[in-house]
Design an enzyme around this catalytic site. Structure first.
Site, mmCIF file in Angstrom:
data_model
loop_
_atom_site.group_PDB
_atom_site.id
_atom_site.type_symbol
_atom_site.label_atom_id
_atom_site.label_comp_id
_atom_site.label_asym_id
_atom_site.label_seq_id
_atom_site.Cartn_x
_atom_site.Cartn_y
_atom_site.Cartn_z
ATOM 1 N N ASP A 182 39.484 28.534 34.358
ATOM 2 C CA ASP A 182 38.262 28.481 35.153
ATOM 3 C C ASP A 182 38.306 29.543 36.252
ATOM 4 O O ASP A 182 39.374 30.024 36.634
ATOM 5 C CB ASP A 182 38.118 27.105 35.801
ATOM 6 C CG ASP A 182 37.890 26.006 34.771
ATOM 7 O OD1 ASP A 182 37.326 26.307 33.708
ATOM 8 O OD2 ASP A 182 38.296 24.859 35.039
ATOM 9 N N TYR A 234 51.440 23.979 33.026
ATOM 10 C CA TYR A 234 50.722 24.402 34.222
ATOM 11 C C TYR A 234 51.524 24.019 35.465
ATOM 12 O O TYR A 234 52.360 23.114 35.440
ATOM 13 C CB TYR A 234 49.350 23.728 34.303
ATOM 14 C CG TYR A 234 48.304 24.306 33.380
ATOM 15 C CD1 TYR A 234 47.437 25.299 33.823
ATOM 16 C CD2 TYR A 234 48.190 23.856 32.070
ATOM 17 C CE1 TYR A 234 46.465 25.827 32.986
ATOM 18 C CE2 TYR A 234 47.217 24.386 31.216
ATOM 19 C CZ TYR A 234 46.370 25.370 31.688
ATOM 20 O OH TYR A 234 45.422 25.896 30.851
#
Length: 221
Positions: free
Chosen positions: A33, A91
């Site tokens: 994003d 992540y």
């Protein structure tokens, strides 16, 4: 790539156009994003009419902008696909936990001056490991059909004034990591446990942490 918007894929496509006479089948391991960082994303493509593989990194970096770099380039099997061949992704989410903001960490970590309950965060992270229904941790209008994911590991670690979540899963839903972080900060482990049972809705979970604290750290094949 998005029309009229500068993106990582758009910049990579422009570099491939400059370096190779022909290229095709570009695939990227994961979308990020706006505001999210990637330390080690992976892309695959079929290329012709340019430098050999051992010189691809230098050739592409010569035409890429300063905020995007090729770290390594290797030949792969014909059936390799950067996205579909991936087995897991990892992540990292970084929280700056001090009273004063840091100019050097601006848009690199989530500045959170509030006291954080480290024991509760550790307990919530441990609950994430395993197969769960994460429907409460993705937007209600998600395009995902399957909402079950398997988290392989999740833990909080201290790095100086930073508290960082390390999480790896077979795949992730949209906004999943950021919503997990916001929920662990906002809610108790008991509430997190209830949401992981799959009956909750997005509005039952906590806030979505800001994008700039999130990093795609590695992709496993």
């Amino acid at each position: 790539m998005q029309p009229g918007v500068r993106t990582v894929e758009g910049e990579l496509r422009a570099a491939l156009d400059s370096v190779y006479g022909r290229w095709d089948s570009l695939a990227v391991a994961g979308r990020t994003d706006t505001g999210v960082h990637a330390l080690a994303n992976v892309a695959s493509a079929e290329v012709e009419g340019g430098p050999p593989t051992e010189r691809a990194r230098e050739a592409l970096n010569a035409v890429l902008p300063d905020d995007l770099a090729i770290v390594a380039a290797d030949p792969v099997a014909e059936d390799f696909h950067a996205r579909h061949s991936a087995r897991a992704r990892a992540y990292r989410y970084r929280i700056l936990r001090r009273r004063a903001p840091s100019p050097l960490e601006a848009r690199r970590a989530w500045w959170n001056p509030r006291p954080l309950d480290r024991a509760a965060l550790d307990e919530s992270a441990a609950l994430l490991v395993g197969e769960h229904d994460f429907r409460a941790f993705t937007p209600s209008a998600t395009q995902h059909r399957l909402l079950t994911r398997t988290v392989l590991q999740a833990r909080w670690v201290e790095v100086g004034e930073l508290l960082e979540l390390e999480i790896e899963a077979n795949s992730f839903l949209r906004h999943m990591v950021r919503t997990l972080v916001g929920t662990m900060v906002d809610q108790s482990p008991a509430q997190v446990s209830e949401l992981l049972r799959g009956g909750g809705r997005r509005e039952d979970a906590g806030s979505t942490a800001p994008p700039w604290g999130l990093y795609l750290e590695r992709v496993r094949y």
